[in-house]
Design a protein around this motif. Structure first.
Motif, PDB file in Angstrom:
ATOM      1  N   UNK A  91     -13.958  -9.844  30.867  1.00 33.35           N
ATOM      2  CA  UNK A  91     -14.627  -9.101  32.080  1.00 33.35           C
ATOM      3  C   UNK A  91     -16.061  -8.272  31.523  1.00 33.35           C
ATOM      4  N   UNK A  92     -15.842  -7.700  30.557  1.00 33.00           N
ATOM      5  CA  UNK A  92     -16.705  -6.823  30.156  1.00 33.00           C
ATOM      6  C   UNK A  92     -17.933  -7.515  29.433  1.00 33.00           C
ATOM      7  N   UNK A  93     -17.524  -8.651  28.988  1.00 31.08           N
ATOM      8  CA  UNK A  93     -18.678  -9.573  28.402  1.00 31.08           C
ATOM      9  C   UNK A  93     -19.671 -10.334  29.381  1.00 31.08           C
ATOM     10  N   UNK A  94     -19.051 -10.271  30.731  1.00 36.23           N
ATOM     11  CA  UNK A  94     -19.724 -11.191  31.619  1.00 36.23           C
ATOM     12  C   UNK A  94     -20.869 -10.376  32.454  1.00 36.23           C
ATOM     13  N   UNK A  95     -21.017  -9.257  31.804  1.00 37.53           N
ATOM     14  CA  UNK A  95     -22.467  -8.322  32.664  1.00 37.53           C
ATOM     15  C   UNK A  95     -22.723  -7.277  31.579  1.00 37.53           C
ATOM     16  N   UNK A  96     -24.022  -7.042  31.567  1.00 39.95           N
ATOM     17  CA  UNK A  96     -24.758  -6.215  30.745  1.00 39.95           C
ATOM     18  C   UNK A  96     -25.126  -4.816  31.300  1.00 39.95           C
ATOM     19  N   UNK A  97     -25.236  -4.808  32.754  1.00 42.27           N
ATOM     20  CA  UNK A  97     -25.592  -3.337  33.400  1.00 42.27           C
ATOM     21  C   UNK A  97     -24.726  -2.309  32.978  1.00 42.27           C
ATOM     22  N   UNK A  98     -25.484  -1.170  32.904  1.00 33.99           N
ATOM     23  CA  UNK A  98     -24.843   0.041  32.505  1.00 33.99           C
ATOM     24  C   UNK A  98     -24.488   0.918  33.997  1.00 33.99           C
ATOM     25  N   UNK A  99     -23.497   1.462  33.927  1.00 37.00           N
ATOM     26  CA  UNK A  99     -23.105   2.372  35.311  1.00 37.00           C
ATOM     27  C   UNK A  99     -22.762   1.512  36.343  1.00 37.00           C
ATOM     28  N   UNK A 100     -22.388   0.139  36.257  1.00 44.49           N
ATOM     29  CA  UNK A 100     -22.468  -0.690  37.335  1.00 44.49           C
ATOM     30  C   UNK A 100     -20.947  -1.358  37.321  1.00 44.49           C
ATOM     31  N   UNK A 101     -19.880  -0.737  37.918  1.00 42.04           N
ATOM     32  CA  UNK A 101     -18.553  -1.018  37.857  1.00 42.04           C
ATOM     33  C   UNK A 101     -18.396  -2.349  38.558  1.00 42.04           C
ATOM     34  N   UNK A 102     -17.406  -3.248  37.919  1.00 40.84           N
ATOM     35  CA  UNK A 102     -16.981  -4.451  38.592  1.00 40.84           C
ATOM     36  C   UNK A 102     -15.475  -4.576  38.595  1.00 40.84           C
ATOM     37  N   UNK A 103     -15.109  -5.009  39.624  1.00 41.24           N
ATOM     38  CA  UNK A 103     -13.689  -5.071  40.248  1.00 41.24           C
ATOM     39  C   UNK A 103     -12.952  -6.206  39.403  1.00 41.24           C
ATOM     40  N   UNK A 104     -12.022  -5.790  38.639  1.00 36.50           N
ATOM     41  CA  UNK A 104     -11.194  -6.953  37.946  1.00 36.50           C
ATOM     42  C   UNK A 104      -9.977  -7.313  38.535  1.00 36.50           C
ATOM     43  N   UNK A 105      -9.262  -6.371  39.526  1.00 36.09           N
ATOM     44  CA  UNK A 105      -8.014  -6.553  40.064  1.00 36.09           C
ATOM     45  C   UNK A 105      -7.908  -5.294  41.158  1.00 36.09           C
ATOM     46  N   UNK A 106      -6.847  -5.555  41.882  1.00 33.02           N
ATOM     47  CA  UNK A 106      -6.456  -4.572  42.888  1.00 33.02           C
ATOM     48  C   UNK A 106      -4.852  -4.108  42.710  1.00 33.02           C
ATOM     49  N   UNK A 107      -4.672  -3.177  43.098  1.00 36.65           N
ATOM     50  CA  UNK A 107      -3.277  -2.563  43.010  1.00 36.65           C
ATOM     51  C   UNK A 107      -2.891  -1.620  44.418  1.00 36.65           C
ATOM     52  N   UNK A 108      -2.397  -2.349  45.055  1.00 34.42           N
ATOM     53  CA  UNK A 108      -2.211  -1.952  46.564  1.00 34.42           C
ATOM     54  C   UNK A 108      -3.610  -1.358  47.258  1.00 34.42           C
ATOM     55  N   UNK A 109      -3.774  -0.193  47.395  1.00 37.36           N
ATOM     56  CA  UNK A 109      -5.408  -0.094  48.108  1.00 37.36           C
ATOM     57  C   UNK A 109      -6.220   0.472  47.040  1.00 37.36           C
TER      58      UNK A 109
END
Length: 131
Positions: free
Chosen positions: A11-29
């Motif tokens: 997941x981390x290797x799939x983007x380079x941008x800093x301070x740009x969070x990517x959603x990998x999963x969800x837990x409840x809300x």
């Protein structure tokens, strides 16, 4: 969201941008987000939710403005920390880090109260992987 296991390193290797969070999963809300960080974020606060941090690699510092005054916590690799709702905070790291965060779905990465947003900080509620 995928029902398959997600390798955080992939997941981390799939983007380079800093301070740009990517959603990998969800837990409840809550979104489970990963981000690469280096330099300084901004002072901000989340009025309605806590923010959980886990340092996957590197070292992260979080400065906090609390009723007792300002302090900074150091989070080495493997450390966790929760910023309580409503607490002004500013994550930063000179050397860079990879982090995992739990945030209420729809929570802006720059909070509800914040300083001016510089170009290097992505104001987002989280990107899907691959975007």
């Amino acid at each position: 969201m995928s029902n398959d296991p997600i390798l955080l390193s992939t997941a981390l290797a799939s983007f380079d941008a800093l301070w740009s969070p990517h959603i990998v999963n969800r837990v409840n809300d809550y979104d489970v987000r990963v981000a690469k960080v280096q330099g300084e974020h901004i002072w901000h606060a989340h009025d309605n939710t806590d923010e959980f941090f886990l340092v996957l690699d590197g070292e992260l510092y979080i400065s906090l403005r609390e009723p007792e005054g300002e302090r900074t916590v150091r989070l080495p690799r493997g450390a966790v920390f929760t910023v309580p709702r409503g607490t002004e905070h500013k994550p930063h790291t000179a050397t860079g880090a990879a982090i995992l965060m739990f945030e209420l779905t729809g929570t802006p990465s720059v909070g509800d109260r914040h300083d001016e947003i510089p170009d290097h900080v992505d104001a987002t509620t989280g990107h899907t992987l691959g975007s």
